[in-house]
Design a protein around this motif. Structure first.
Motif, short mmCIF file in Angstrom:
data_model
loop_
_atom_site.label_atom_id
_atom_site.label_comp_id
_atom_site.label_asym_id
_atom_site.label_seq_id
_atom_site.Cartn_x
_atom_site.Cartn_y
_atom_site.Cartn_z
N TYR A 129 0.71 -1.33 -0.11
CA TYR A 129 0.06 -0.08 -0.11
C TYR A 129 0.95 1.28 0.13
CZ TYR A 129 -3.30 3.57 1.73
OH TYR A 129 -4.09 4.60 1.60
N VAL A 130 1.01 1.87 -0.95
CA VAL A 130 1.87 3.00 -1.14
C VAL A 130 1.07 4.23 -0.94
CG1 VAL A 130 3.18 4.34 -2.98
CG2 VAL A 130 3.22 1.92 -3.55
N HIS A 131 1.79 5.20 -0.37
CA HIS A 131 1.45 6.46 0.28
C HIS A 131 0.54 6.98 -0.84
CE1 HIS A 131 5.06 5.52 2.41
NE2 HIS A 131 4.58 6.27 3.52
N THR A 132 -0.49 7.99 -0.45
CA THR A 132 -1.14 8.97 -1.25
C THR A 132 -0.27 9.82 -1.92
OG1 THR A 132 -2.99 8.28 -0.23
CG2 THR A 132 -3.28 10.15 -1.74
N GLY A 133 0.52 10.60 -0.99
CA GLY A 133 1.45 11.65 -1.38
C GLY A 133 0.65 13.02 -1.50
N GLU A 134 1.24 14.03 -1.75
CA GLU A 134 1.01 15.19 -1.91
C GLU A 134 2.09 16.15 -2.58
OE1 GLU A 134 -0.88 19.19 0.37
OE2 GLU A 134 -0.74 17.26 1.30
N ALA A 135 1.87 16.60 -3.73
CA ALA A 135 3.24 17.20 -4.68
C ALA A 135 3.88 18.34 -3.85
CB ALA A 135 2.56 17.69 -5.98
N ASP A 136 4.99 18.20 -3.81
CA ASP A 136 5.90 19.28 -3.28
C ASP A 136 5.70 19.55 -1.88
OD1 ASP A 136 6.88 20.15 -5.84
OD2 ASP A 136 4.94 21.14 -6.05
N LYS A 157 -5.55 15.34 -17.91
CA LYS A 157 -5.25 16.62 -18.19
C LYS A 157 -5.43 17.54 -16.99
CE LYS A 157 -6.04 16.76 -23.07
NZ LYS A 157 -6.89 17.26 -24.29
N GLY A 158 -6.46 17.17 -16.28
CA GLY A 158 -6.89 18.18 -14.94
C GLY A 158 -5.87 17.60 -13.56
N ASN A 159 -5.17 16.62 -13.99
CA ASN A 159 -4.34 15.86 -12.64
C ASN A 159 -2.93 16.03 -13.08
OD1 ASN A 159 -6.17 14.53 -10.50
ND2 ASN A 159 -7.35 14.13 -12.52
N ARG A 160 -2.51 16.80 -14.13
CA ARG A 160 -1.05 17.04 -14.35
C ARG A 160 -0.49 17.77 -13.04
NH1 ARG A 160 -1.52 18.81 -20.70
NH2 ARG A 160 -3.29 19.95 -19.66
N GLY A 161 0.75 17.26 -12.78
CA GLY A 161 1.25 18.14 -11.54
C GLY A 161 0.66 17.65 -9.90
N LYS A 162 -0.23 16.64 -10.19
CA LYS A 162 -0.62 16.28 -8.97
C LYS A 162 -0.11 14.96 -8.52
CE LYS A 162 -5.00 18.65 -9.27
NZ LYS A 162 -6.59 18.74 -9.41
N SER A 163 0.23 14.48 -7.35
CA SER A 163 0.56 13.06 -6.64
C SER A 163 -0.40 12.25 -7.41
CB SER A 163 0.69 13.23 -5.20
OG SER A 163 1.11 11.99 -4.85
N GLY A 164 0.15 10.92 -7.89
CA GLY A 164 -0.55 10.10 -8.50
C GLY A 164 -0.20 9.90 -9.86
N PHE A 165 0.06 11.17 -10.31
CA PHE A 165 0.26 11.06 -11.83
C PHE A 165 1.59 12.23 -12.17
CE2 PHE A 165 -1.25 12.54 -16.15
CZ PHE A 165 -1.00 11.23 -16.83
N LEU A 166 2.44 12.24 -11.23
CA LEU A 166 3.78 12.83 -11.57
C LEU A 166 4.76 11.80 -12.34
CD1 LEU A 166 4.24 14.22 -7.86
CD2 LEU A 166 3.39 15.22 -9.83
N PRO A 167 5.49 12.62 -13.10
CA PRO A 167 6.40 11.85 -13.95
C PRO A 167 7.61 11.15 -13.18
CG PRO A 167 5.81 13.89 -14.96
CD PRO A 167 5.27 13.92 -14.02
N LYS A 168 7.77 11.56 -11.99
CA LYS A 168 8.91 11.14 -11.17
C LYS A 168 8.33 9.71 -10.34
CE LYS A 168 12.13 11.89 -7.43
NZ LYS A 168 12.61 13.00 -6.61
N GLU A 169 7.11 9.76 -10.24
CA GLU A 169 6.42 8.55 -9.75
C GLU A 169 6.31 7.38 -11.10
OE1 GLU A 169 3.02 10.49 -6.58
OE2 GLU A 169 2.59 10.33 -8.80
N GLN A 170 5.99 8.04 -11.96
CA GLN A 170 5.68 6.99 -13.23
C GLN A 170 6.94 6.36 -13.61
OE1 GLN A 170 4.05 10.13 -15.69
NE2 GLN A 170 1.92 9.64 -15.21
N LYS A 171 7.98 7.14 -13.30
CA LYS A 171 9.31 6.36 -13.83
C LYS A 171 9.62 5.25 -13.05
CE LYS A 171 11.55 10.79 -15.50
NZ LYS A 171 12.89 11.57 -15.43
N HIS A 172 9.34 5.22 -11.74
CA HIS A 172 9.59 3.90 -10.73
C HIS A 172 8.84 2.82 -11.52
CE1 HIS A 172 11.49 5.56 -7.27
NE2 HIS A 172 10.68 6.70 -7.47
N LEU A 173 7.51 2.81 -11.83
CA LEU A 173 6.69 1.85 -12.45
C LEU A 173 7.37 1.60 -13.95
CD1 LEU A 173 2.79 2.94 -12.20
CD2 LEU A 173 4.41 1.30 -10.64
N THR A 174 7.87 2.41 -14.62
CA THR A 174 8.66 2.22 -15.80
C THR A 174 9.80 1.23 -15.79
OG1 THR A 174 7.83 4.17 -16.91
CG2 THR A 174 9.77 3.22 -18.04
N SER A 175 10.39 1.72 -14.47
CA SER A 175 11.92 1.03 -14.42
C SER A 175 11.47 -0.39 -13.69
CB SER A 175 12.77 1.65 -13.16
OG SER A 175 11.80 1.55 -11.94
#
Length: 261
Positions: A112-119, A164-182
């Motif tokens: 169960y990964v944290h929800t997070g909150e950008a920045d 589009k409405g969730n760009r820049g928000k936790s759950g859809f951050l490129p840095k998060e997605q990179k973990h899944l990609t790796s």
């Protein structure tokens, strides 16, 4: 071997809403649960009088009462268990169970990964957990292993209706997605995406509010990731989306994956 991953949104609430009845009807071999939000005693009480009362249970409650909590319930013997990741020993966010079925041993993980909150520091904690998670997964990939759970990340635009409405928000951050990609590049198979193909969804989480569920305005944040050896045995998958809003027993839908024995 039928594996079901489900964020139950509180095991006691799931009991009240009929979620355990639904799970029992699926005839699973293994349940991987997230957001159990219960002590050992409370979980045992929730399972009383159900088919799961006699099952083998590995449970990692969070040190903070009423928060997080993950568990693996198995119809078959659990030979070994371990919980926590480096730096997250008592967060109730990671549990491993080695299950023996038909002469095979399979490692089942509920995360169960944290929800997070950008920045914010909450996001820093999420990134630290993802780093620790990736480190452990690197050790498991050469075994029969399945890492399941609520990762709180949409990997691509296909996984989020309102991306589009969730760009820049936790759950859809490129840095998060990179973990899944790796993880995928290392060989882990996202079973649902692999089987469903390049389509929108299938989503696994919808807000309780508004018409998100009725309009299928959802997020695909619940995953079943198989190691290569286990992925070769996948037969089918299903998303346990409720037939109607009134029949929902969690804000998540369960992910069901069948493997040959």
């Amino acid at each position: 071997m039928r594996v079901i991953s489900a964020n139950v949104n509180g095991i006691r609430a799931t009991v009240r809403r009929g979620g355990l009845d639904w799970l029992a009807a699926q005839d699973a071999d293994v349940l991987a649960l997230q957001e159990v939000r219960a002590s050992e005693t409370q979980l045992a009480k929730a399972l009383e009088g159900t088919v799961f009362e006699s099952w083998h249970v590995a449970h990692a409650p969070a040190a903070a009462a009423g928060r997080a909590g993950v568990a693996v319930l198995s119809k078959h013997p659990i030979l070994e268990t371990a919980h926590g990741l480096p730096g997250f020993a008592d967060d109730g966010r990671w549990i491993e169970a080695v299950i023996e079925m038909g002469g095979r041993r399979t490692m089942v993980v509920s995360a169960y990964v944290h929800t997070g909150e950008a920045d914010t520091p909450k996001q820093d904690e999420k990134f630290a957990f993802l780093e620790a998670m990736g480190g452990r997964m690197a050790q498991l990939i050469d075994h029969d292993a399945v890492v399941t759970g609520d990762f709180n990340i949409c990997h691509t635009t296909r996984d989020l209706k309102n991306w589009k409405g969730n760009r820049g928000k936790s759950g859809f951050l490129p840095k998060e997605q990179k973990h899944l990609t790796s993880w995928f590049e290392a060989g882990w198979i996202d079973v649902v995406r692999d089987r469903a193909g390049d389509v929108d969804g299938p989503y696994t989480w919808w807000s309780w509010r508004g018409k998100a569920f009725d309009n299928d305005s959802g997020w695909r944040i619940d995953y079943v990731l198989d190691s290569p050896s286990l992925a070769a045995r996948v037969e089918r998958h299903e998303i346990g989306r409720a037939a109607s809003y009134a029949e929902r027993w969690s804000d998540h839908a369960a992910v069901v994956v069948d493997h040959t024995r």
